[in-house]
Design an enzyme around this catalytic site. Structure first.
Site, mmCIF file in Angstrom:
data_model
loop_
_atom_site.group_PDB
_atom_site.id
_atom_site.type_symbol
_atom_site.label_atom_id
_atom_site.label_comp_id
_atom_site.label_asym_id
_atom_site.label_seq_id
_atom_site.Cartn_x
_atom_site.Cartn_y
_atom_site.Cartn_z
ATOM 1 C CE1 TYR A 11 -8.321 -5.943 -11.415
ATOM 2 C CE2 TYR A 11 -6.886 -7.449 -12.840
ATOM 3 C CZ TYR A 11 -7.381 -6.409 -12.365
ATOM 4 O OH TYR A 11 -7.113 -5.282 -13.487
ATOM 5 C CB ALA B 45 -3.174 5.228 -34.811
ATOM 6 C CD GLU C 39 -11.087 -5.487 -8.487
ATOM 7 O OE1 GLU C 39 -10.213 -4.955 -7.790
ATOM 8 O OE2 GLU C 39 -11.047 -4.760 -9.598
ATOM 9 N NE ARG D 188 4.852 10.363 -14.918
ATOM 10 C CZ ARG D 188 4.317 10.531 -13.731
ATOM 11 N NH1 ARG D 188 4.627 9.851 -12.756
ATOM 12 N NH2 ARG D 188 3.010 11.172 -13.643
ATOM 13 C CB CYS E 68 -8.180 2.075 -11.534
ATOM 14 S SG CYS E 68 -6.910 1.383 -12.791
ATOM 15 C CG HIS F 57 -2.119 0.009 19.830
ATOM 16 N ND1 HIS F 57 -2.360 -1.283 19.480
ATOM 17 C CD2 HIS F 57 -2.913 0.038 21.002
ATOM 18 C CE1 HIS F 57 -3.129 -1.861 20.360
ATOM 19 N NE2 HIS F 57 -3.533 -0.983 21.413
ATOM 20 C CD GLU G 94 -0.835 -2.566 16.580
ATOM 21 O OE1 GLU G 94 -0.364 -2.330 17.164
ATOM 22 O OE2 GLU G 94 -2.274 -2.251 16.975
ATOM 23 C CB CYS H 226 -6.980 3.908 -15.568
ATOM 24 S SG CYS H 226 -7.076 4.603 -13.760
ATOM 25 N NE ARG I 243 -7.557 -21.841 -11.197
ATOM 26 C CZ ARG I 243 -6.496 -22.282 -12.084
ATOM 27 N NH1 ARG I 243 -5.384 -23.108 -11.708
ATOM 28 N NH2 ARG I 243 -6.917 -22.108 -13.235
ATOM 29 C CE LYS J 236 -10.856 -1.376 -9.040
ATOM 30 N NZ LYS J 236 -10.040 -2.336 -9.518
ATOM 31 C CB ALA K 243 -11.364 -17.903 -11.218
#
Lengths: 503, 527
Positions: free
Chosen positions: B245, B178, B249, B396, B111, B516, B521, B106, B272, B114, B243
């Protein structure tokens, strides 16, 4: 008058009116109500007419009311332009080399905004036609409980009869009454959204969301902007959040004259406006010159021309708004009202639309469902956007007692602020819950980028009765700002640092 | 056995360490490719040479005697760190073993960097729109170097924060790779030192899958998403294969920032396994934004010339059975990026006693238990919902179960919201239309859809659409899926995912008052 009374009496006996429904006012609520009624086979007419502003900056505008012409739509587009002012600074930190100085051209922006507004006006026109709603560019007033008089600009009168009448004429910005020069030299938000030329150095008087949004976007496109605040900002909103919104604006470059009241406005020979004001804390008097003075001191209902007094439609003495029952009925049978003109109703487009649709369904005998005015979410499009739903912390304390509420909160840093080296001190989330039992959420508050888009889904969770554990059991979406809402875990009671660190 | 480290006075560490990270290079799960990833090679070499040498005041123990903790976590990424910190808060003596940088995928190669790149690309889109909003920006140039330096600085800053957080929590950080020993009690070895605990968590994450030269000649001339984050300059000509994500991206970022980008996909659409509306729309948007999409295509070989890489591609439309297979070559490619999936990071772990699936993912039950008592796994290494917040939540929940006695503490893997940072972004939660029909029958599924041009584009010459879909089931129209692509969808999804997890129906959507003017919305005003 007598004739029309007789006419409507006659029509009543015959069970025949020109229309099933006549709607006075072609704004958000009126259009929604009339289209919905037509959908259920009712014969409907909408009367829409706009008086020019005092300053005459705009003569007239098209269908769609405040929201489309002088409210939500132009406001958000100019807010978007202002965000670009910040985006340009951020872009440099993201590796974009942009030659200085970058200039903003008001006229280019306004042309785009007005073209869009006109396309919406046209769109509403077409929709009315498609749905077979009769559109009449008349100024409407009430003759009796089944009769409306329409007046064209040229002064021609038309009488319309209807089974039911809905008043949805909304409101217009107010001017202060006792400040010399205020009306002659000042403008209101109605003018602001149609100015051909940049307003230049501007004084915004008032601290409502309209005042702060206008001041925010003027600052964002590079104008010298000052907000003059008599008492507090964003009255009615959570005051800690209001403080964060104005703190951010101050670091963003908006100037604030706190606890000050304007005394007079004079036009100098150069054309500049000299404003004299009093600092209520020191009693001292100050002066400065501006290119524009924008009054954002509240809105008044458009009831004058309607002839409500003659019919005995009950108004609230203080606000001048129409007193309404839960089914939007006025004190006079067959006459209904909704939207900004209704006493105690939120001055928001989506509530007017929803209330209008529900009223149309009830009048058409399709449903008995009433509008629920609780749980209304809203977003203030200030430079740092603020979205909320439910109670403020103050209100929750008042209703439930300080010891019976738990406030989860977090100061977070949007990822987009990090590389851009922006200060995130005002990016904050507050979830006000009942302290005991299942910790039902009472109010949810968020300042940060895209607050409107973030808040809608949470408003729905709130509507479904979400508790704190519903939030904490939802998996976050990484990396977003919205995920910080489901990650809140520090309570105010604990006194622990609420700053979010790491992922 | 006793947990003899619990309650040790502050400052006394339970063991003595002196180790380098020599193991790291040796256990690289894919061949090192100095020609195409010079930076990564350099970084690794330096890392190895200096190592991470730490001493402390405690006395030496025999190497064979294992240092004992309450909780031993292998992998300092999102899931491991979250589990370790929560366990430590609950009083467990905890250690984290990490062979590389803290923060895992990450923070280092996922993440965070990226999204920084995506943000930079969003600025590129804004710059197109500036003039429509009245800003005259004149000539604009982009410096990848500036961006990379700032991004790296931010990632290093996060690495430091993670280390400080561990220190503050008195969690031992053990630098190295490890390896499970063959001791009867679950034990791991790092640089010749043994560590054990009654509860050992495997959170080693995953790695980009790679192809060998035997599978595709010249395959190793390409890089993966890990290599993307080491690129020092913006490639002029990019070919991305995949193909999923990550492919979507990466293609979006590189193309928007100005690299001529081709995307090679085996079938006719990207994403897909997403709802068909999203898959089709995203495929269309990729093409709209100028990405050169190669459908029904596969890379056959890669070779190197003086001017860069030559990527040879075969294309065959399976619908046109009589058509010949077409072979084409993309020349002068300076970035070939494989984004063909991810695999569990288990090499060198020696987890013989723990069951894995055919692809090497560690098999766990709903409580994150592996097949071997005392050993647990969370995160990407399990191969299910490869998302940071999922790993964090699972880590957690496990800590609460193990160290707080909360027997039922486990993560609910249903209704996990996901965002793809494409252009414009995608948000999705719950079942796709296809899945809903399969599980509930076509007659019980009702779909609501809308598409519109967001108001942002009201005054821009550049346009993009926003599409939205609600998948409802049963008489009560319970919303079981929500799918969208458009500006702002990344920030819209979270709140709706709370409501959908609560069991919201279409009527609940209708009851909610709109905000709005927003795009979100539209979900509460849909008909």
């Amino acid at each position: 008058h007598n004739f029309s009374f007789f006419l409507s009496f006659f029509l009543f006996l015959g069970g025949k009116y020109d229309y099933d429904l006549v709607v006075i006012g072609g704004g958000s609520g009126g259009l929604a109500c009339s289209k919905e009624a037509a959908q259920f086979g009712q014969k409907v007419a909408v009367l829409d007419y706009v008086d020019p502003t005092v300053k005459g900056k705009i003569k007239i505008w098209g269908l769609g009311g405040t929201c489309v012409n002088v409210g939500c739509i132009p406001k958000k587009l100019i807010h978007q332009a202002a965000l670009f002012g910040t985006a340009l600074k951020d872009a440099k930190k993201y590796g974009w080399q942009i030659s200085e100085p970058v200039c903003h051209d008001w006229a280019t922006m306004m042309e785009g905004v007005q073209n869009h507004v006109r396309s919406l006006n046209w769109g509403h026109r077409v929709q009315l036609q498609d749905k077979k709603v009769k559109y009449l560019n008349f100024k409407g007033s009430l003759v009796d409980e089944h009769t409306v008089k329409g007046l064209t600009k040229a002064g021609k009168e038309t009488i319309l009869t209807a089974k039911n009448i809905v008043i949805v004429t909304g409101g217009r910005p107010k001017y202060p009454t006792n400040i010399p020069g205020a009306v002659e030299h000042g403008i209101t938000s109605d003018d602001m959204f149609w100015l051909k030329k940049s307003p230049g150095k501007t004084l915004v008087v008032g601290a409502s969301y309209v005042a702060l949004e206008c001041a925010g976007f003027l600052t964002g496109i590079g104008l010298d902007t000052t907000v003059m605040v008599r008492s507090i900002a964003l009255r009615g909103f959570d005051q800690q959040m209001a403080g964060l919104v104005t703190d951010y604006m101050e670091t963003y470059g908006t100037k604030f004259a706190w606890k000050c009241v304007p005394k007079r406005v004079d036009k100098l020979s150069s054309g500049a406006l000299q404003v004299t004001w009093t600092d209520t804390q020191t009693g001292g008097e100050h002066q400065d010159t501006y290119d524009s003075v924008l009054w954002a001191v509240g809105r008044a209902p458009e009831t004058k021309a309607l002839g409500l007094d003659k019919l005995g439609v009950k108004l609230n003495q203080e606000t001048g708004k129409i007193v309404l029952a839960t089914d939007e009925s006025t004190s006079v049978p067959n006459i209904y009202a909704l939207g900004d003109i209704g006493e105690g109703r939120p001055e928001l487009t989506p509530t007017a639309i929803k209330a209008g649709k529900l009223l149309a369904r009830r009048l058409a005998g399709q449903s008995a469902e009433l509008m629920n005015y609780d749980n209304v979410p809203t977003t203030v499009f200030t430079p740092l956007e603020y979205g909320c739903v439910g109670l403020s912390e103050e209100e929750a304390e008042k209703r439930h007692g300080k010891d019976n509420i738990e406030v989860y909160h977090a100061f977070y840093k949007p990822l987009e602020f990090t590389v851009a080296e922006r200060d995130a001190s005002q990016c904050y989330i507050k979830v006000v819950c009942k302290r005991f039992g299942d910790q039902t959420i009472l109010g949810l508050h968020f300042t940060g980028p895209n607050a409107g888009e973030v808040m809608q889904g949470f408003a729905m969770g709130f509507q479904c009765g979400a508790t704190y554990s519903h939030l904490s059991q939802t998996v976050g979406i990484h990396p977003t700002c919205a995920e910080e809402v489901v990650k809140v875990n520090i309570t105010k009671h604990s006194g622990l640092d609420a700053t979010v660190t790491g992922c | 056995t006793q947990h003899n480290t619990r309650g040790l006075p502050q400052g006394r560490q339970p063991e003595n360490r002196k180790h380098a990270v020599i193991g790291f290079l040796l256990t690289l799960p894919f061949p090192v490719r100095p020609t195409h990833t010079p930076t990564s090679f350099l970084v690794m070499a330096v890392f190895t040479q200096h190592g991470s040498i730490r001493r402390n005041m405690a006395s030496d123990r025999a190497a064979s005697q294992a240092t004992r903790f309450d909780f031993l976590v292998i992998g300092g990424g999102s899931g491991g760190l979250a589990g370790a910190r929560r366990a430590s808060e609950l009083g467990a003596a905890t250690a984290v073993i990490e062979s590389h940088k803290l923060g895992g995928t990450c923070v280092n190669v996922g993440c965070v960097p990226k999204k920084v790149m995506w943000n930079a690309a969003v600025h590129a889109e804004y710059l197109h729109d500036h003039s429509d909003y009245g800003f005259d920006t004149g000539n604009v140039r982009f410096s990848w170097e500036t961006l990379k330096a700032k991004r790296d600085a931010y990632v290093s800053h996060l690495n430091r924060i993670y280390r400080n957080n561990l220190d503050k929590a008195k969690i031992q950080t053990i630098q190295g790779h490890a390896r499970f020993t063959n001791d009867p009690e679950p034990t791991v070895e790092v640089d010749g030192r043994k560590y054990t605990a009654p509860h050992i968590l495997i959170a080693t994450g995953g790695l980009p899958s790679v192809l060998s030269d035997a599978e595709i000649p010249g395959a190793n001339l390409g890089i993966t998403s890990d290599g993307f984050f080491e690129l020092e300059t913006l490639p002029k000509r990019t070919v991305i294969v995949g193909a999923g994500y990550i492919a979507v991206e990466m293609a979006g970022i590189l193309s928007t920032l100005g690299s001529k980008t081709s995307l090679i996909i085996r079938q006719t659409g990207v994403l897909r396994n997403f709802d068909s509306l999203i898959s089709a729309n995203c495929t269309k948007e990729l093409q709209n934004t100028g990405i050169d999409l190669w459908k029904n295509s596969q890379v056959k070989s890669v070779c190197k010339s003086e001017k860069g890489l030559e990527v040879t591609i075969v294309t065959k439309d399976p619908e046109k059975k009589n058509d010949e297979e077409k072979t084409s070559t993309i020349q002068e490619v300076d970035c070939l990026l494989w984004a063909i999936g991810r695999q569990p990071n288990i090499s060198g772990l020696n987890i013989g006693g723990v069951d894995t699936d055919e692809r090497g993912h560690i098999i766990v039950d709903e409580f994150q238990n592996t097949s071997r008592p005392g050993i647990y796994a969370v995160g990407d290494v399990c191969g299910k919902a490869l998302l940071t917040p999922v790993a964090i939540a699972a880590g957690r929940k496990l800590a609460h179960r193990l160290f707080e006695g909360k027997k039922d503490s486990k993560l609910d893997y249903s209704c996990i919201p996901t965002v793809v940072f494409s252009h414009p972004p995608i948000g999705t939660v719950g079942l796709t239309e296809e899945e809903a029909i399969k599980s509930r029958g076509k007659e019980n599924v009702k779909i609501y859809k809308t598409s519109f041009t967001p108001m942002y584009h009201a005054i821009t010459s550049r346009k993009s659409q926003c599409i939205m879909k609600l998948v409802c089931v049963g008489k009560e129209e319970k919303v079981v899926g929500l799918h969208m692509q458009g500006l702002g969808c990344d920030e819209m999804l979270q709140g709706f995912s709370v409501a959908i997890k609560m069991g919201a129906t279409k009527a609940d959507f209708d009851k909610t008052i709109a905000i709005h003017p927003t795009s979100s919305e539209e979900f509460v005003t849909m008909r």
